[in-house]
Enzyme design. Structure first.
Site, PDB file in Angstrom:
ATOM      1  N   HIS A   1       0.817  -1.213   0.000  1.00 10.74           N
ATOM      2  CA  HIS A   1       0.000   0.000   0.000  1.00 10.74           C
ATOM      3  C   HIS A   1       0.850   1.262   0.000  1.00 10.74           C
ATOM      4  O   HIS A   1       0.447   2.303  -0.511  1.00 10.74           O
ATOM      5  CB  HIS A   1      -0.989  -0.031   1.160  1.00 10.74           C
ATOM      6  CG  HIS A   1      -2.115  -0.985   0.897  1.00 10.74           C
ATOM      7  ND1 HIS A   1      -2.195  -2.217   1.495  1.00 10.74           N
ATOM      8  CD2 HIS A   1      -3.140  -0.913   0.034  1.00 10.74           C
ATOM      9  CE1 HIS A   1      -3.253  -2.847   1.024  1.00 10.74           C
ATOM     10  NE2 HIS A   1      -3.853  -2.081   0.141  1.00 10.74           N
TER      11      HIS A   1
ATOM     12  N   GLU B   1     -10.777 -10.708  -4.762  1.00  7.30           N
ATOM     13  CA  GLU B   1      -9.348 -10.610  -4.455  1.00  7.30           C
ATOM     14  C   GLU B   1      -8.874 -11.743  -3.549  1.00  7.30           C
ATOM     15  O   GLU B   1      -7.746 -11.753  -3.083  1.00  7.30           O
ATOM     16  CB  GLU B   1      -9.036  -9.247  -3.824  1.00  7.30           C
ATOM     17  CG  GLU B   1      -9.908  -8.854  -2.659  1.00  7.30           C
ATOM     18  CD  GLU B   1      -9.614  -7.443  -2.138  1.00  7.30           C
ATOM     19  OE1 GLU B   1      -8.573  -6.862  -2.474  1.00  7.30           O
ATOM     20  OE2 GLU B   1     -10.439  -6.927  -1.368  1.00  7.30           O
TER      21      GLU B   1
ATOM     22  N   CYS C   1      -9.341  -3.398 -10.676  1.00  2.00           N
ATOM     23  CA  CYS C   1      -8.767  -2.206 -10.036  1.00  2.00           C
ATOM     24  C   CYS C   1      -7.429  -2.503  -9.370  1.00  2.00           C
ATOM     25  O   CYS C   1      -6.838  -1.626  -8.753  1.00  2.00           O
ATOM     26  CB  CYS C   1      -9.745  -1.609  -9.039  1.00  2.00           C
ATOM     27  SG  CYS C   1     -10.143  -2.725  -7.688  1.00  2.00           S
TER      28      CYS C   1
ATOM     29  N   ARG D   1       2.585  -9.376  -0.582  1.00  2.00           N
ATOM     30  CA  ARG D   1       2.710  -8.285  -1.558  1.00  2.00           C
ATOM     31  C   ARG D   1       3.688  -7.191  -1.128  1.00  2.00           C
ATOM     32  O   ARG D   1       4.126  -6.393  -1.951  1.00  2.00           O
ATOM     33  CB  ARG D   1       1.328  -7.669  -1.832  1.00  2.00           C
ATOM     34  CG  ARG D   1       0.686  -7.089  -0.596  1.00  2.00           C
ATOM     35  CD  ARG D   1      -0.789  -6.776  -0.812  1.00  2.00           C
ATOM     36  NE  ARG D   1      -1.015  -5.469  -1.399  1.00  2.00           N
ATOM     37  CZ  ARG D   1      -2.223  -4.935  -1.573  1.00  2.00           C
ATOM     38  NH1 ARG D   1      -3.302  -5.603  -1.199  1.00  2.00           N
ATOM     39  NH2 ARG D   1      -2.361  -3.751  -2.089  1.00  2.00           N
TER      40      ARG D   1
ATOM     41  N   ARG E   1     -10.414   4.210  -2.199  1.00  2.00           N
ATOM     42  CA  ARG E   1      -9.973   3.462  -1.010  1.00  2.00           C
ATOM     43  C   ARG E   1     -10.275   4.319   0.228  1.00  2.00           C
ATOM     44  O   ARG E   1      -9.395   5.006   0.748  1.00  2.00           O
ATOM     45  CB  ARG E   1      -8.477   3.176  -1.081  1.00  2.00           C
ATOM     46  CG  ARG E   1      -8.063   2.149  -2.122  1.00  2.00           C
ATOM     47  CD  ARG E   1      -6.546   1.900  -2.025  1.00  2.00           C
ATOM     48  NE  ARG E   1      -6.122   0.740  -2.759  1.00  2.00           N
ATOM     49  CZ  ARG E   1      -5.582   0.764  -3.979  1.00  2.00           C
ATOM     50  NH1 ARG E   1      -5.416   1.896  -4.614  1.00  2.00           N
ATOM     51  NH2 ARG E   1      -5.205  -0.358  -4.573  1.00  2.00           N
TER      52      ARG E   1
ATOM     53  N   ASN F   1      -3.987  -7.245  -6.557  1.00  2.00           N
ATOM     54  CA  ASN F   1      -2.905  -7.130  -5.566  1.00  2.00           C
ATOM     55  C   ASN F   1      -3.046  -8.218  -4.505  1.00  2.00           C
ATOM     56  O   ASN F   1      -2.089  -8.913  -4.157  1.00  2.00           O
ATOM     57  CB  ASN F   1      -2.927  -5.752  -4.909  1.00  2.00           C
ATOM     58  CG  ASN F   1      -2.953  -4.640  -5.931  1.00  2.00           C
ATOM     59  OD1 ASN F   1      -2.530  -4.846  -7.061  1.00  2.00           O
ATOM     60  ND2 ASN F   1      -3.445  -3.487  -5.557  1.00  2.00           N
ATOM     61  N   ASP F   2      -4.264  -8.338  -3.997  1.00  2.00           N
ATOM     62  CA  ASP F   2      -4.479  -9.378  -3.000  1.00  2.00           C
ATOM     63  C   ASP F   2      -4.670 -10.749  -3.649  1.00  2.00           C
ATOM     64  O   ASP F   2      -4.240 -11.763  -3.110  1.00  2.00           O
ATOM     65  CB  ASP F   2      -5.688  -9.034  -2.122  1.00  2.00           C
ATOM     66  CG  ASP F   2      -5.289  -8.023  -1.056  1.00  2.00           C
ATOM     67  OD1 ASP F   2      -4.268  -8.263  -0.385  1.00  2.00           O
ATOM     68  OD2 ASP F   2      -5.965  -6.993  -0.916  1.00  2.00           O
TER      69      ASP F   2
ATOM     70  N   ARG G   1     -15.471   2.068  -2.117  1.00  2.00           N
ATOM     71  CA  ARG G   1     -15.242   0.807  -1.392  1.00  2.00           C
ATOM     72  C   ARG G   1     -15.335   1.103   0.101  1.00  2.00           C
ATOM     73  O   ARG G   1     -14.734   2.064   0.585  1.00  2.00           O
ATOM     74  CB  ARG G   1     -13.857   0.254  -1.741  1.00  2.00           C
ATOM     75  CG  ARG G   1     -13.603  -1.095  -1.092  1.00  2.00           C
ATOM     76  CD  ARG G   1     -12.276  -1.657  -1.533  1.00  2.00           C
ATOM     77  NE  ARG G   1     -11.149  -0.974  -0.924  1.00  2.00           N
ATOM     78  CZ  ARG G   1      -9.871  -1.286  -1.159  1.00  2.00           C
ATOM     79  NH1 ARG G   1      -9.588  -2.253  -2.009  1.00  2.00           N
ATOM     80  NH2 ARG G   1      -8.897  -0.638  -0.565  1.00  2.00           N
TER      81      ARG G   1
HETATM   82  C1  PEP Z   1      -6.292  -5.204  -4.644  1.00  2.00           C
HETATM   83  O1  PEP Z   1      -6.115  -5.977  -3.695  1.00  2.00           O
HETATM   84  O2  PEP Z   1      -5.961  -5.457  -5.810  1.00  2.00           O
HETATM   85  C2  PEP Z   1      -6.913  -3.894  -4.411  1.00  2.00           C
HETATM   86  C3  PEP Z   1      -7.218  -3.097  -5.411  1.00  2.00           C
HETATM   87  O3  PEP Z   1      -7.106  -3.518  -3.118  1.00  2.00           O
HETATM   88  P1  PEP Z   1      -5.941  -2.950  -2.176  1.00  2.00           P
HETATM   89  O4  PEP Z   1      -4.734  -2.735  -3.023  1.00  2.00           O
HETATM   90  O5  PEP Z   1      -6.452  -1.699  -1.561  1.00  2.00           O
HETATM   91  O6  PEP Z   1      -5.770  -4.047  -1.179  1.00  2.00           O
HETATM   92 MG    MG Z   2      -7.086  -5.610  -1.782  1.00  2.00          MG
END
Ligand code: PEP
Ligand code: MG
Length: 586
Positions: A191, A433, A504, A467, A299, A456-457, A335
């Site tokens: 993040h 995710e 996303c 990550r 977010r 990402n998750d 979200r």
């Molecule tokens: C993700 O996990 O891809 C996502 C967009 O959420 P975040 O990066 O805020 O966990």
């Molecule tokens: Mg996520």
């Protein structure tokens, strides 16, 4: 000059001063002195050394009387080191001959010694390196007096160098002062890295040792395009990077020129390229400067993480109202809070062995629904003023979706009683995710109004790769066939149940994946605002037919390297020459 290689996480080139943020926040404010002041500067060091020796002696006396001679002997190590004439000479030589400030000379010399010692085969010598660092801190404190600077009192633009930064620390960075950052820890989709892109500052993470390689104050180059950091560059390198910096700025300008053209393939398929935002202030910028078709991911937890104060219902409402105002009729996907794991909720933090597998996101909302309810109330109220879609994070089973939907219905009921206006048809979607959600996507799609793929998750949970961990960052890749299979499953389920699917996660903004994602059938992506013009350019540069062919070929491949190489070559083939730079690219 020293060159370090890390992970490029936010594009751009920074050239300037490095600011080292350490645990104790001692730093070196000045590093060169005029030649005619060098003698006086050396005397200042000698005086500080004398003070520190006296301090250590008295500390040793107290320690001996309270804890005995053995523990007191630990402090004599530092005394001996500081009495060592060769060490003192190395420091004064730096001041007299190279005109370094006393602070800089102390820090550089002691860091060098500590580095050599910590690389020693002998455990005993290795352990002594922490005495050196401790001694450095004592001397610097003595030399700096009240002059030590911390982040809050910075007066000039710098690049921040730090072992690690948390998302809330990054969110609170003053963009006017912090122009870039480099960290030991981190990965591309941590993040903190996502925020660096949102703040639009060049950043390189995963450098492993940078916070111990510098003393602060030196010139640093941070190349966020290639993941390279150069300490104390020589003149030739400096000149080369100044040129690169200008070229990159030109490249960005050239992309921005076409930002408002729609993202339509050459055979007429339109892709909506939306913006991921963390703060309402970003919305206007995303629309006017980068040509976003709307906000595809807000977010919202950063409303809290930035200030550390839990927003009230009215705070939420105002943030959404302001965003809608800037969007001028374009959609806003909000979200609900995704706290937990690295986005720590200090008010309720629990100690967990595996925070990413713990009380995170929708699970926090279900455990303590007050904040969720308050936020949903604000979202619904705002929905009377513009096009809002509500997105539930980290859904891993259908029960969570059903809980979310029924809670939202309850709140609608409350608002009706209060005669408050809201969009009764508000669309409710889920982040896909977690692998369990992807594997159960057909059941989930039937009960959703839209899906948003959070790669990402999804990557971290599917590939078992943290990550944000620099040690396994090389394994974190969207090009793994397992990820592509899951993405395809989700897109196909969306098509089957006529539920719109967006992406996303950061994969969507990584140029090499854009042709593949369009070819798989995605018609909406949401990316960091700065990447929007490049993503749109790529969509416009080929036909849907070609992109489908690319997707077809990739889905038959088994190896990460084969897939990534193929996609890189395809991107090179579709993009006109001169329109790419490699910014933020895999
Ligand atoms: C993700 O996990 O891809 C996502 C967009 O959420 P975040 O990066 O805020 O966990
Ligand atoms: Mg996520």
């Amino acid at each position: 000059m020293e060159i370090l290689k890390g992970i490029p996480v936010s594009p751009g080139v920074y050239i300037g001063e490095a600011f080292l943020l350490e645990g104790e926040e001692v730093r070196i404010p000045k590093r060169m002195v005029p030649p005619d002041r060098a003698e006086a500067e050396a005397a200042r060091f000698e005086a500080a050394a004398g003070q520190v020796l006296a301090e250590l002696d008295s500390l040793r006396g107290v320690t001996e009387s309270q804890l005995g001679p053995n523990l007191a002997a630990i402090l004599s190590v530092q005394t001996q080191l500081l009495r060592d004439p060769s060490l003192r000479e190395r420091i004064t030589n730096r001041v007299i001959k190279q005109h370094h400030s006393a602070e800089y000379a102390v820090a550089r010399t002691l860091r060098e010694v500590a580095k050599v010692m910590s690389a020693s085969q002998s455990q005993l010598i290795k352990e002594r390196s922490s005495d050196i660092i401790d001694l450095e801190k004592r001397l610097l404190k003595e030399l700096l007096g009240e002059e030590g600077e911390d982040l809050e009192h910075l007066q000039r633009p710098v690049a921040l160098v730090v072992h690690d930064l948390g998302p809330s620390q990054t969110a609170a960075l003053d963009r006017n002062k912090i122009k870039a950052f480099a960290t030991d820890a981190g990965g591309r989709t941590s993040h903190t890295s996502i925020l660096a892109r949102a703040l639009q500052i060049p950043a390189v993470v995963g450098l492993e040792t940078i916070s111990t390689d510098i003393t602060g104050g030196e010139t640093i180059i941070i190349d966020g395009n290639r993941g390279i950091v150069i300490l104390r560059p020589d003149d030739r390198t400096l000149a080369r990077y100044k040129k690169l910096q200008v070229e990159f700025q030109e490249f960005e300008k050239s992309l921005i020129k076409d930002k408002d053209l729609p993202a339509v393939t050459q055979d007429g398929r339109e892709v909506r390229v939306m913006a991921n935002v963390e703060f309402p202030e970003e919305v206007l910028d995303a629309i006017t400067n980068y040509g976003a078709a709307g906000v595809g991911l807000f977010r919202t937890e950063f409303l809290y993480l930035k200030s550390g104060v839990m927003p009230t219902e009215q705070d939420h409402f105002e943030a959404y109202k302001q965003s809608l105002l800037h969007l001028g009729g374009r959609p806003l996907v909000i979200r609900t809070f995704d706290l937990g794991a690295d986005k720590i909720d200090p008010a309720y933090s629990v100690s967990e062995h595996n925070p990413f597998l713990g009380l995170r996101s929708i699970r926090v909302s279900m455990k303590r629904p007050e904040n969720f309810r308050l936020q949903v109330r604000a979202i619904l109220r705002a929905s009377a003023q513009g096009k809002i879609r509500l997105l539930l994070p980290m859904i891993s089973c259908i029960e969570e979706l059903r809980w979310g939907r029924s809670t939202i219905e309850e709140i609608k009921g409350e608002l009706r009683v209060r005669n408050e206006r809201f969009d009764d048809e508000i669309e409710i979607g889920i982040m896909v995710e977690v692998p369990s959600a992807a594997l159960q996507i057909r059941a989930l799609a039937r009960e959703c109004d839209f899906l948003s793929i959070g790669t990402n998750d999804l990557i971290q949970y599917t590939l078992a790769v943290d990550r944000g961990n620099e040690h396994v960052a090389h394994l974190f890749t969207p090009a793994h066939p397992a990820i592509l299979t899951l993405v395809k499953m989700i897109v196909d389920a969306g098509r089957e149940f006529e539920v719109p699917v967006a992406m996303c996660g950061e994969m969507a903004g990584d140029p090499i994946y854009v042709p593949l994602l369009v070819g798989l059938g995605l018609t909406e992506v949401s990316v960091t605002p700065k990447l929007i013009p490049e993503v749109k350019t790529i969509v416009r540069s080929g036909t849907y037919e070609r992109f489908k062919e690319i997707a077809g070929k990739v889905m038959g491949m088994d190896e990460v390297a084969e897939i990534a190489d193929f996609l890189r070559d395809e991107l090179d083939a579709v993009l006109p020459p001169g329109s790419k730079f490699g910014a933020g690219r895999s």
